[in-house]
Scaffold this motif. Sequence first.
Motif, PDB file in Angstrom:
ATOM      1  N   LYS A  59       0.793  -1.234   0.000  1.00  0.00           N
ATOM      2  CA  LYS A  59       0.000   0.000   0.000  1.00  0.00           C
ATOM      3  C   LYS A  59       0.825   1.285   0.000  1.00  0.00           C
ATOM      4  O   LYS A  59       0.301   2.346  -0.352  1.00  0.00           O
ATOM      5  CB  LYS A  59      -0.933   0.006   1.227  1.00  0.00           C
ATOM      6  CG  LYS A  59      -1.951  -1.118   1.237  1.00  0.00           C
ATOM      7  CD  LYS A  59      -2.836  -1.080   0.010  1.00  0.00           C
ATOM      8  CE  LYS A  59      -3.829  -2.218  -0.030  1.00  0.00           C
ATOM      9  NZ  LYS A  59      -4.599  -2.236  -1.301  1.00  0.00           N
ATOM     10  N   ASP A  74      -8.042   0.021  -2.352  1.00  0.00           N
ATOM     11  CA  ASP A  74      -7.667   1.257  -1.660  1.00  0.00           C
ATOM     12  C   ASP A  74      -8.883   2.105  -1.327  1.00  0.00           C
ATOM     13  O   ASP A  74      -8.852   2.898  -0.379  1.00  0.00           O
ATOM     14  CB  ASP A  74      -6.706   2.067  -2.533  1.00  0.00           C
ATOM     15  CG  ASP A  74      -5.368   1.369  -2.715  1.00  0.00           C
ATOM     16  OD1 ASP A  74      -5.019   0.544  -1.845  1.00  0.00           O
ATOM     17  OD2 ASP A  74      -4.686   1.635  -3.719  1.00  0.00           O
ATOM     18  N   SER A  75      -9.960   1.915  -2.093  1.00  0.00           N
ATOM     19  CA  SER A  75     -11.172   2.704  -1.854  1.00  0.00           C
ATOM     20  C   SER A  75     -11.765   2.419  -0.483  1.00  0.00           C
ATOM     21  O   SER A  75     -12.370   3.309   0.135  1.00  0.00           O
ATOM     22  CB  SER A  75     -12.210   2.417  -2.944  1.00  0.00           C
ATOM     23  OG  SER A  75     -12.528   1.038  -2.981  1.00  0.00           O
ATOM     24  N   ASP A 126      -9.806   4.527   1.926  1.00  0.00           N
ATOM     25  CA  ASP A 126     -10.201   5.927   1.770  1.00  0.00           C
ATOM     26  C   ASP A 126     -11.577   6.174   2.385  1.00  0.00           C
ATOM     27  O   ASP A 126     -11.800   7.205   3.038  1.00  0.00           O
ATOM     28  CB  ASP A 126     -10.219   6.308   0.288  1.00  0.00           C
ATOM     29  CG  ASP A 126      -8.835   6.238  -0.336  1.00  0.00           C
ATOM     30  OD1 ASP A 126      -7.842   6.358   0.419  1.00  0.00           O
ATOM     31  OD2 ASP A 126      -8.741   6.050  -1.566  1.00  0.00           O
ATOM     32  N   ALA A 127     -12.492   5.222   2.186  1.00  0.00           N
ATOM     33  CA  ALA A 127     -13.843   5.376   2.747  1.00  0.00           C
ATOM     34  C   ALA A 127     -13.808   5.375   4.267  1.00  0.00           C
ATOM     35  O   ALA A 127     -14.511   6.156   4.921  1.00  0.00           O
ATOM     36  CB  ALA A 127     -14.743   4.263   2.232  1.00  0.00           C
ATOM     37  N   GLY A 133     -11.331   6.352   6.126  1.00  0.00           N
ATOM     38  CA  GLY A 133     -10.796   7.643   6.541  1.00  0.00           C
ATOM     39  C   GLY A 133     -11.813   8.759   6.399  1.00  0.00           C
ATOM     40  O   GLY A 133     -11.906   9.638   7.264  1.00  0.00           O
ATOM     41  N   ASP A 134     -12.609   8.731   5.330  1.00  0.00           N
ATOM     42  CA  ASP A 134     -13.631   9.756   5.129  1.00  0.00           C
ATOM     43  C   ASP A 134     -14.712   9.702   6.203  1.00  0.00           C
ATOM     44  O   ASP A 134     -15.306  10.734   6.550  1.00  0.00           O
ATOM     45  CB  ASP A 134     -14.272   9.597   3.748  1.00  0.00           C
ATOM     46  CG  ASP A 134     -13.278   9.883   2.627  1.00  0.00           C
ATOM     47  OD1 ASP A 134     -12.268  10.563   2.888  1.00  0.00           O
ATOM     48  OD2 ASP A 134     -13.516   9.408   1.491  1.00  0.00           O
ATOM     49  N   THR A 141      -9.404   1.525  11.573  1.00  0.00           N
ATOM     50  CA  THR A 141      -9.406   1.081  10.182  1.00  0.00           C
ATOM     51  C   THR A 141      -8.763  -0.294  10.064  1.00  0.00           C
ATOM     52  O   THR A 141      -9.269  -1.174   9.355  1.00  0.00           O
ATOM     53  CB  THR A 141      -8.651   2.080   9.294  1.00  0.00           C
ATOM     54  OG1 THR A 141      -9.290   3.359   9.382  1.00  0.00           O
ATOM     55  CG2 THR A 141      -8.635   1.621   7.850  1.00  0.00           C
TER      56      THR A 141
END
Length: 289
Positions: free
Chosen positions: A115, A188-189, A192-193, A195-196, A204
Motif C-alpha cells: 500500500k 484502496d477505496s 479511503d472510505a 478515513g472519510d 481502520t
Amino acid sequence: MTTITTTAASPGMRRRAASFLHRHAGVRLSLLLSAPLAWLGLAYLGALAALLVTAFWSTDVFTGDVVKVFTWANFTDLVTGEVYRTVALRSIGVAAAVTLIDLVVAFPMAFAMAKLASPRAQRWLVIAVLTPLWASYLVKAYAWRVMLSSDGVLGWGYGLTATVVTLSYLWLPYMILPIYAGLERLPDSLLDAAGDLGARGWRTFRTVVWPLTFPAAVAGSIFTFSLSLGDYITVKIVGGKTQLIGNVVYDNIGAANNLPFAAAVATVPVVIMLVYLAAVRRTGALENL
C-alpha cells in the motif's frame, strides 16, 4: 494402398478424440491430472501409508530387527510417556511462538509493500523478501549460531529462545508473501472510505484491514507452523539440549535404531496439522495458498 488408408484415418481419429474431449470436460480434466495425481499418490500418500504401517510394528530389543507384527506399543508409550508429552507440547509452543512473531513482523512489512511502495519498489521488495530463500538452509542456520554464540554479536547462547529466533527468521518470507498478496487485493477505496468516515488508523485496521486479510494471515501461518513443528536441524544447530518432535524422530532412526517408534512419533505432527487445517478451513485460508 494400406499405408494411404491408415494415414488418412489417423487425422479423423484425432479429430473425433478431440471432439470427444471437448464435449466431456470431466474426462479432459481427469486425463490432465492423471500424471500428477499418480505421482502424488505414490510419492506422498504412499510414503504416509508406509509411515503409518511401520508405526504399528516393533523392534526386537536383542537383534534390533524390525518385527512386522501389529502392536499398539509405540502409541501406548507416546501417550503414557511424560517425556514425549512434554516434547510434543514444547514443539507446539515453539511453532505457535514462531508463527506469532512472524505475523507481528510480517504484517507491517507486507502493508508497506502493498500500500505504500510504488509499483517499481514493490517488485524490488518482493525480490528482497525472496532472496533469503535462495541461500542454503544450513548457511543461514549456522550464521545464527555464530551470532548467538557467547562470542557472537548477540551472545544470547543456545537453547529454546535461540531456536525460536532462528526459526522465525527462516520462515518469515512464508508469512510475508501470503499477507502481501492479501493486502494487494484489498481495494484502496475501502481505506479511503474508512478515513472519510472518521476512522483512525487503529480502527481502520481492526474493522477493515484485518478482517479482509485474516485468511491470508492464516495461510501464512500454515507454512510457518508446519515448518517449525517438524524442524530438527535448527534445533541441532542452535537449540543446545532442547528436544522437539523432529529430534526425537531423528534420534530413534539413528542412535536408537528404532524405526517403528520413530514412525509413531512422526505421526504426531501429521495429526496436529490435520487438526489445524480442519480448524482453519472455514476461514478461507486454503484458497490463499
